[in-house]
Design a protein around this motif. Sequence first.
Motif, short mmCIF file in Angstrom:
data_model
loop_
_atom_site.label_atom_id
_atom_site.label_comp_id
_atom_site.label_asym_id
_atom_site.label_seq_id
_atom_site.Cartn_x
_atom_site.Cartn_y
_atom_site.Cartn_z
N THR A 1 -6.36 2.31 -7.41
CA THR A 1 -6.48 0.90 -7.02
C THR A 1 -6.23 0.02 -8.23
O THR A 1 -7.07 -0.05 -9.15
CB THR A 1 -7.89 0.61 -6.46
N CYS B 1 -5.61 1.06 -13.32
CA CYS B 1 -6.23 1.28 -12.00
C CYS B 1 -7.63 1.87 -12.08
O CYS B 1 -7.98 2.57 -13.04
CB CYS B 1 -5.38 2.28 -11.18
N ARG C 1 -6.97 8.30 -4.93
CA ARG C 1 -6.74 6.87 -4.67
C ARG C 1 -6.64 6.13 -6.00
O ARG C 1 -7.51 6.28 -6.86
CB ARG C 1 -7.87 6.27 -3.84
N ARG D 1 0.88 -1.16 0.00
CA ARG D 1 0.00 0.00 0.00
C ARG D 1 0.93 1.22 0.00
O ARG D 1 1.72 1.40 0.93
CB ARG D 1 -0.92 0.01 1.22
N GLN E 1 -1.34 -2.95 -3.81
CA GLN E 1 -2.76 -3.09 -3.46
C GLN E 1 -3.53 -1.81 -3.76
O GLN E 1 -4.60 -1.82 -4.36
CB GLN E 1 -2.90 -3.43 -1.97
N ASP E 2 -2.97 -0.68 -3.33
CA ASP E 2 -3.56 0.62 -3.64
C ASP E 2 -2.55 1.72 -3.38
O ASP E 2 -1.49 1.48 -2.78
CB ASP E 2 -4.87 0.87 -2.86
#
Length: 264
Positions: free
Chosen positions: A193, A166, A191, A107, A132-133
């Motif tokens: 992802t 993403c 964000r 992360r 993961q993000d």
Amino acid sequence: MSKQPSSHRPRKRFGQNFLTDEGVIGRIAAAINPQEADHIVEIGPGQGALTETLAPTGCRLDVVELDRDLVAGLLAAFSVYSGFKLHSADALKFDFAALTDEGERLRVVGNLPYNISTPLIFKLLENASIIQDMHFMLQLEVVQRLAATPGSKHWGRLGIMAQYHCQVDHLFDVPPESFFPPPKVQSAIVRLTPRSESPWPDCSESELGKVVQAAFAQRRKTLRNNLKGLVSAGQLESLGIDPGARAETLELDQFVDIARGLNA
């Protein structure tokens, strides 16, 4: 409520603007929602404003800091946490894959200076399979480009390649007064992802990148002109794409269709 700036003078060459607004720090931490089982990598921790919310969770926390004058303070504040490790390094040259154990995903978080944000995001996208993000503080304009939609002035190479890899979410904006010194621009939290499965498994990323870079080489020119040498007008028409259109009008799926046809 804001933290008082320390005696460290922010350095222009590192693009340093330290986040001091406790309310904003809390909102970022809530968005990240760090857990003890997480392996978090913080890029550019600065004076540790966000690090203070991450380290106490017991997560494994690697921080990458370029400014050596900040290293002693970070070590003094956070070495008490067993999961904390500091890397005095340039994030643009850092080997993120070397941090991961088998099957583990990172992360990634950070307040990224404008001058390195785009190349660093592209570097991390290359490592999307181990991530993961990502939660980043960026200049608002960069977040708008990442989260852009076709037809907008912000739609271009950065957004297309980011969205190829993403899901992109523009979370919230951060005003200049939340920093010391206050930057001259608005900032925002985004964000990213990485997709667990690509909707376009048969599309070569390198071919897509080649098409997108050429298509946006001169934004005011048509696809016919910008893609000359790569794709003919007839090939575009066979895909249902108007050769007289500009790149900013195309959907991501349409760029993928062009890329698929490069070696057909």
